[in-house]
Write an enzyme that holds these catalytic residues in place. Structure first.
Site, PDB file in Angstrom:
ATOM      1  NE  ARG A  57      37.303  35.833  35.682  1.00  0.00           N
ATOM      2  CZ  ARG A  57      38.268  34.908  35.617  1.00  0.00           C
ATOM      3  NH1 ARG A  57      39.311  34.988  36.447  1.00  0.00           N
ATOM      4  NH2 ARG A  57      38.204  33.932  34.738  1.00  0.00           N
ATOM      5  CG  ASP A 108      38.334  41.871  43.396  1.00  0.00           C
ATOM      6  OD1 ASP A 108      38.425  40.886  42.643  1.00  0.00           O
ATOM      7  OD2 ASP A 108      39.234  42.726  43.522  1.00  0.00           O
ATOM      8  NE  ARG A 131      39.452  47.380  46.768  1.00  0.00           N
ATOM      9  CZ  ARG A 131      39.621  46.152  47.289  1.00  0.00           C
ATOM     10  NH1 ARG A 131      39.373  45.074  46.554  1.00  0.00           N
ATOM     11  NH2 ARG A 131      40.037  46.010  48.524  1.00  0.00           N
TER      12      ARG A 131
END
Length: 257
Positions: free
Chosen positions: A50, A52, A202
């Site tokens: 998945r 974001d 990130r």
């Protein structure tokens, strides 16, 4: 029911992420809606991972089950027609065994993060890079990145809403590369592992940017890792420079596509 593997490229800016959501646009929802135009009814597709909101993909992989046999090329062409004008494209398609799974059959995921260093606002690259105004020390960032390689408890670099059962992961590659582009100098972060925690990449990049800027030292990265505390992490960088760059399987199902 025949099963098909789909290699998917998308621009993440208009989406709330990969996962289908009831009241917001998603990449999964766009592909499932396109499938419903080819085969009426509800469709549920599974992906390798998945992404974001705002995160892009160069080679996401998903699979779908259909009632009839499709030539893979014709299926990709039909889906691409139905996906317009969404910034989503099926770049490869292959029929696979019924027990093949886009997520559970995967051996590793690869991510790319692009950081643009220039003072003038990004125009052509807007939404596709994280922009910083000052030059960064790439060599120092690589030293810091090397401190993160291997098997560790990555609690520090894990989102507080991460649903993974364990923070223990093995990071196989975190390579920091200086790249000259027509828009200006970029730093590319090449990240590779079997699986990742939520916001892990990130968090890495935001922390390493602090090393490149001279605000942190590589030793500070080690201290943050060993703290096993989310509060010890550097800033989490924005999503627009992040790309799911590829997924590796025991056999390249798209090799003949």
């Amino acid at each position: 029911m025949p099963r098909y593997a789909l290699q998917v490229e998308y621009h993440g800016q208009p989406f709330a992420g990969w996962q289908r959501q009831a009241d917001q646009p998603s990449v999964q929802g766009a592909i499932e809606a396109a499938l419903a135009k080819l085969q009426p009814g509800a469709h549920t597709i599974a992906a390798a991972g998945r992404t974001d909101a705002g995160v892009h993909a160069l080679a996401q992989v998903a699979h779908c089950d259909l009632d009839k046999d499709w030539d893979p090329f014709r299926l990709s062409e039909a889906l691409n027609f139905q996906l317009k004008p969404a910034p989503v494209a099926i770049t490869a398609c292959a029929q696979v065994e019924e027990d093949w799974h886009a997520r559970f059959s995967a051996l590793e995921r690869r991510y790319l993060f692009r950081l643009l260093m220039r003072r003038a606002p990004a125009t052509h690259q807007a939404g596709l890079v994280w922009q910083v105004k000052n030059d960064l020390d790439v060599a120092a960032m690589q030293v810091g990145a090397d401190r993160l390689l291997g098997n560790h408890d990555f609690t520090t670099f894990r989102s507080s809403i991460c649903q993974a059962a364990s923070p223990q992961k093995t990071l196989d590659e975190l390579r920091v590369e200086y790249v000259d582009t027509l828009s200006g100098p970029e730093i590319h972060f090449h990240v590779r592992a079997r699986s990742f925690l939520h916001n892990q990449v990130r968090s890495f990049v935001g922390t390493l940017e602090r090393v490149g800027a001279g605000a942190w030292t590589p030793d500070d990265v080690t201290t943050a890792l060993e703290a096993r505390d989310r509060a010890a992490c550097g800033p989490v960088c924005p999503p627009q420079g992040l790309y799911l760059a590829g997924v590796t399987y025991p056999t390249d199902v798209f090799a003949q596509s």
